[in-house]
Write an enzyme that holds these catalytic residues in place. Structure first.
Site, PDB file in Angstrom:
ATOM      1  N   ASP A 118       0.801  -1.232   0.000  1.00 30.85           N
ATOM      2  CA  ASP A 118       0.000   0.000   0.000  1.00 30.85           C
ATOM      3  C   ASP A 118       0.831   1.278   0.000  1.00 30.85           C
ATOM      4  O   ASP A 118       0.282   2.363  -0.095  1.00 30.85           O
ATOM      5  CB  ASP A 118      -1.027   0.002   1.149  1.00 30.85           C
ATOM      6  N   ASP A 119       2.169   1.153   0.114  1.00 31.80           N
ATOM      7  CA  ASP A 119       2.967   2.392   0.156  1.00 31.80           C
ATOM      8  C   ASP A 119       3.670   2.720  -1.166  1.00 31.80           C
ATOM      9  O   ASP A 119       4.176   3.813  -1.339  1.00 31.80           O
ATOM     10  CB  ASP A 119       3.980   2.343   1.305  1.00 31.80           C
ATOM     11  N   GLU A 158      10.732 -13.216  -1.784  1.00 31.63           N
ATOM     12  CA  GLU A 158      10.316 -13.177  -3.190  1.00 31.63           C
ATOM     13  C   GLU A 158      10.977 -14.318  -3.968  1.00 31.63           C
ATOM     14  O   GLU A 158      10.329 -15.031  -4.729  1.00 31.63           O
ATOM     15  CB  GLU A 158      10.710 -11.847  -3.838  1.00 31.63           C
TER      16      GLU A 158
END
Ligand code: NAG
Length: 313
Positions: free
Chosen positions: A181-182, A269
């Site tokens: 969200d940033d 990741e």
């Protein structure tokens, strides 16, 4: 005898009526394909203005877009802090520009908060609202630099579980993207995702102490041969969470692929991607990784010394 003849006549008429009805239905269905033209033809009877016709045309285009593209499941973990509503507002308004998105917001919380619920309801987006609290044994490491690597584990796994329980392999066409969200997103990054067959990758700006991290392509083959990355470019996939998206079929078929607290620092990741693909199979997007469509921005933590009561900020 007379009655019998009447009965035949009746049945015959009935059949004719049914055939006629069907033919009318058929015509109207085929007309639906050219709805804007049909509306244009009858605009006088329907008293449509030129602007209304343009709106119908726009809707028609968007509907076709929906039909031809996968659904982008954008997974956003979020937690309460003073900038939460501002960040989510920014992200949600970016997503308004992406017609084929389904936003999955997962709160790091024991319950769904009103703040996030209200924001989602008012967003006009297709969304799913979930919550999953990060377990306390991880929270304790707040001062620990290793804490960073475990952010979002619980929330991303909750989203993966939702996808696997609610979507059908082979039936639902989609792409999964982990959308923090940033960060700051150009809508073009979502257009790139529409091309993904397995796993797509692209550069991410302002990350790892570099102006951008990016897969490095072999000039001859156009395949990924390495990475420009601020940290451990030798990782199997030295790619930030914002720099890849995965075909939904892969997510749904490899049900064992989850994020884990056991993964080595900075390898979330890389380890997650190794469930699905190899470096050689990655699909470089964003004009062969020459364009930056997403930035790892960081909102400065604001100084808040007082709270105005009655305002949801
Ligand atoms: C990307 O690279 C490949 C092979 O190197 C080339 O064929 C292709 O045209 C390039 N695509 C773009 C969009 O630049």
């Amino acid at each position: 005898m007379k009655y019998k003849r009447f009965a035949y006549l009746f049945v015959g008429l009935g059949v004719i009526v049914v055939i006629w009805k069907l033919s009318v239905l058929e015509t109207s269905v085929s007309n639906l394909k050219t709805l804007p033209q049909a509306l244009d033809l009858h605009k006088d009877q329907l008293e449509l203005t030129q602007r209304q016709l343009m709106i119908f045309e726009q809707i028609h285009k968007k509907t076709n877009y929906f039909r031809n593209y996968p659904v982008i499941y954008a997974v956003t973990p979020t937690y309460w802090r003073h900038v939460q509503k501002a960040e989510l507002t920014r992200i949600s308004q970016t997503l308004q520009l992406v017609p084929n998105v389904h936003w999955i917001v997962v709160e790091d919380s024991d319950y769904k908060t009103d703040l996030v619920r209200n924001l989602l309801t008012e967003s006009d987006l297709i969304y799913t609202h979930l919550n999953a609290k990060t377990p306390p044994f991880e929270k304790l490491k707040d001062k620990d630099p290793r804490w960073k690597r475990h952010r979002g584990v619980e929330q991303r796994n909750t989203a993966l579980k939702w996808l696997r329980e609610n979507l059908k392999l082979g039936k639902d066409k989609g792409v999964v993207y982990f959308m923090d969200d940033d960060n700051t997103y150009n809508v073009r990054v979502f257009q790139e995702m529409n091309k993904i067959k397995t796993v797509g990758v692209w550069p991410v700006g302002l990350v790892g102490g570099l102006n951008a991290e990016t897969p490095v392509l072999d000039k001859k083959t156009g395949k990924v041969m390495g990475y420009r990355s601020g940290w451990r470019p030798d990782r199997p996939f030295a790619i930030d969470m914002a720099g890849f998206a995965i075909n939904l079929d892969l997510i749904l078929s490899r049900t064992d692929a989850v994020f884990s607290y056991k993964m080595e620092k900075g390898y979330q990741e890389s380890e997650f991607l190794s469930y699905f693909t190899t470096k050689e199979q990655l699909e470089p997007l964003a004009d062969n990784c020459t364009k930056v469509y997403v930035w790892h921005t960081r909102t400065e933590k604001p100084v808040v010394n007082g709270i105005v009561p009655g305002l949801e900020v």
